[in-house]
Design an enzyme around this catalytic site. Structure first.
Site, mmCIF file in Angstrom:
data_model
loop_
_atom_site.group_PDB
_atom_site.id
_atom_site.type_symbol
_atom_site.label_atom_id
_atom_site.label_comp_id
_atom_site.label_asym_id
_atom_site.label_seq_id
_atom_site.Cartn_x
_atom_site.Cartn_y
_atom_site.Cartn_z
ATOM 1 N N SER A 259 -12.958 25.590 53.542
ATOM 2 C CA SER A 259 -13.189 26.682 54.484
ATOM 3 C C SER A 259 -14.046 27.780 53.884
ATOM 4 O O SER A 259 -14.467 28.689 54.586
ATOM 5 C CB SER A 259 -11.846 27.274 54.910
ATOM 6 O OG SER A 259 -11.234 27.870 53.787
ATOM 7 N N CYS A 260 -14.277 27.742 52.575
ATOM 8 C CA CYS A 260 -14.958 28.885 51.937
ATOM 9 C C CYS A 260 -16.366 28.595 51.435
ATOM 10 O O CYS A 260 -17.311 29.276 51.832
ATOM 11 C CB CYS A 260 -14.128 29.380 50.763
ATOM 12 S SG CYS A 260 -12.744 30.354 51.299
ATOM 13 N N LEU A 261 -16.501 27.619 50.548
ATOM 14 C CA LEU A 261 -17.803 27.455 49.884
ATOM 15 C C LEU A 261 -18.957 27.295 50.881
ATOM 16 O O LEU A 261 -19.926 28.060 50.824
ATOM 17 C CB LEU A 261 -17.748 26.281 48.887
ATOM 18 C CG LEU A 261 -17.520 26.652 47.408
ATOM 19 C CD1 LEU A 261 -16.380 27.627 47.208
ATOM 20 C CD2 LEU A 261 -17.325 25.428 46.547
ATOM 21 N N ASP A 264 -19.300 30.617 53.063
ATOM 22 C CA ASP A 264 -19.753 31.807 52.333
ATOM 23 C C ASP A 264 -21.242 31.702 51.993
ATOM 24 O O ASP A 264 -21.981 32.688 52.028
ATOM 25 C CB ASP A 264 -18.908 32.010 51.067
ATOM 26 C CG ASP A 264 -17.467 32.376 51.425
ATOM 27 O OD1 ASP A 264 -17.172 32.454 52.630
ATOM 28 O OD2 ASP A 264 -16.650 32.568 50.509
#
Ligand code: UDX
Length: 415
Positions: A259-261, A264
């Site tokens: 969900s992040c890399l 972002d």
């Protein structure tokens, strides 16, 4: 202290439960009634090591009613910042939550600090969140404080990471806001960096972008090494001995998800373009990651025609230890296999139910059944995949599972 956390997702639940464990009185606010009920019944709505025990032992209450948090000293905003069409980051939930918190501030007598933990683009706290809070007629810096303190929690290790932070970043509107937030963090033995709000937002994006770039870089080196007959894992070992490089995040493979890399990275690319700067490295980090997933399918195609073939997929989660499939490489790979006319049978120890929501049309089976396909792809490095008997099989490995090398035909993605 009396704390409230708006948004009971990964970040909000972990933040709330850990702060409660540290002796604070915590109220979690979420619009999802089912989630609220689960938390109040001490059931963890997400699969995260240690969270269930924390919810059981700590003083924590959940509600969908913002009136419950009028006596909070610190209010964390932890709602989601989803991605639309893989391009635009939607800050609507953050804006809406900020307006609701503004209403709480209006009804409040004492001073309190609002702390943003949701990952947002640089400038969002100043340009979107503060104006939304101030719609209440209350003024930042005078009636309430503002901080932006990003989280660096890994899924599956989030409770551990919260309790053992490598660093604490406190973006502060003014010194008073930051000092109050720091009271909450006083038991942690970690370096603290106090900055302005925008810098804190950028530190979060830059950190995850750096990790993503490190993975794409080692994947590219791995792709070259494969052509040259060099073992990229040995190369990574040699590189990692230089402390400026470090040995972590040098596992070459099928790429990063979660969900992040990816998100972002997209946020930073979007922010750059918005100010008229065309980022080059960042775009390539993302492009290479997309291509890496398809590379696994290409290697498979070299070994057998895909049309009509029965292809087994081992691993659907974006990494081991979680049932999260967001941006999992398995999604892209299964899509490509189906497009090529292959029949897919998949296995994952815990992520099947989530994957079924996206791909109800494929078959799911035990790992042994999946192994019995014409060829097998390994996409997640679950430990249990190292206990299978691969003898006689065709295996294309995206995650370097040692025992898979016993296969009749074995090919690693970059080794
Ligand atoms: C990440 C960051 O690590 C965390 O600090 C942040 O705040 C949230 O995002 P998470 O998404 O839980 O955490 O996953 P992480 O453990 O970082 O792995 C991300 C992806 O990279 C996974 O798909 C993993 O398989 C992949 N990866 C990781 C590699 O391909 N190679 C590596 O060497 C390391």
């Amino acid at each position: 202290m009396r704390i409230s956390v708006v948004g009971a997702g990964y970040v909000g639940l972990v933040t709330g439960a850990c702060l409660a464990k540290l002796g604070n009185e915590v109220t979690l606010i979420d619009i999802d009634e089912k989630r609220v009920e689960e938390v109040n019944n001490k059931i963890s709505p997400i699969c995260e090591e240690g969270l269930g025990e924390l919810l059981n032992s700590a003083h924590i209450e959940a509600s969908s009613n913002f009136q419950k948090i009028t006596d909070s000293e610190v209010i964390f905003i932890c709602v989601g910042t989803p991605c639309a069409d893989g391009e635009f980051i939607l800050l609507e939930q953050v804006e809406k939550a900020s307006k609701e918190v503004g209403q709480v501030l209006r009804a409040k007598r004492g001073y309190c600090v609002v702390c943003v933990k949701s990952t947002v683009v640089p400038g969002a706290t100043e340009e979107i969140i503060i104006p939304a809070l101030e719609e209440s007629g209350r003024k930042a810096g005078k009636d309430f404080g503002i901080c932006m303190s990003p989280e660096f929690l890994r899924e599956g290790r989030a409770v551990y990471d919260f309790m053992n932070p490598a660093r604490i970043i406190v973006g502060e509107y003014d010194g008073r806001s930051g000092s109050i937030l720091l009271k909450l963090y006083r038991s942690f033995n970690a370096p603290i960096l106090r900055t302005n709000l925008k810098t804190a937002e950028m530190i979060k994006l830059a950190s995850n972008t750096f990790l993503a770039a490190k993975i794409s870089l080692i994947n590219e080196i791995g792709n070259i090494c494969k052509h040259l007959g060099i073992d990229v894992y040995e190369v990574a070992e040699g590189m990692g001995l230089d402390e400026r490089i470090g040995s972590k995040f040098l596992n070459a493979g099928v790429g990063f998800g979660g969900s992040c890399l990816p998100k972002d990275l997209m946020m930073l690319i979007g922010s750059a373009k918005k100010v008229g700067y065309a980022p080059q490295i960042l775009e390539q980090v993302l492009n290479l990651n997309e291509a890496q997933a398809l590379r696994l399918v290409e290697l498979l195609r070299k070994n057998l025609p895909l049309k009509g073939a029965a292809i087994g997929v081992l691993g659907l989660a974006f990494k081991p230890g979680t049932d999260d499939i967001r941006e999992s490489r398995a999604i892209k790979i299964v899509e490509a296999l189906l497009q090529e006319g292959a029949a897919v049978k998949a296995y994952d120890p815990i992520a099947v139910e989530n994957f079924k929501k996206l791909f109800p049309q494929i078959e799911y089976g035990t790992k042994e059944e999946v192994l019995n396909s014409d060829a097998v792809l390994i996409i997640t490095e679950w430990d249990e995949f190292n206990e299978l008997n691969y003898k006689g099989k065709i295996v294309i490995d995206g995650r370097r599972i040692p025992r898979a090398r016993e296969a009749r035909i074995y090919e690693g993605i970059c080794w």
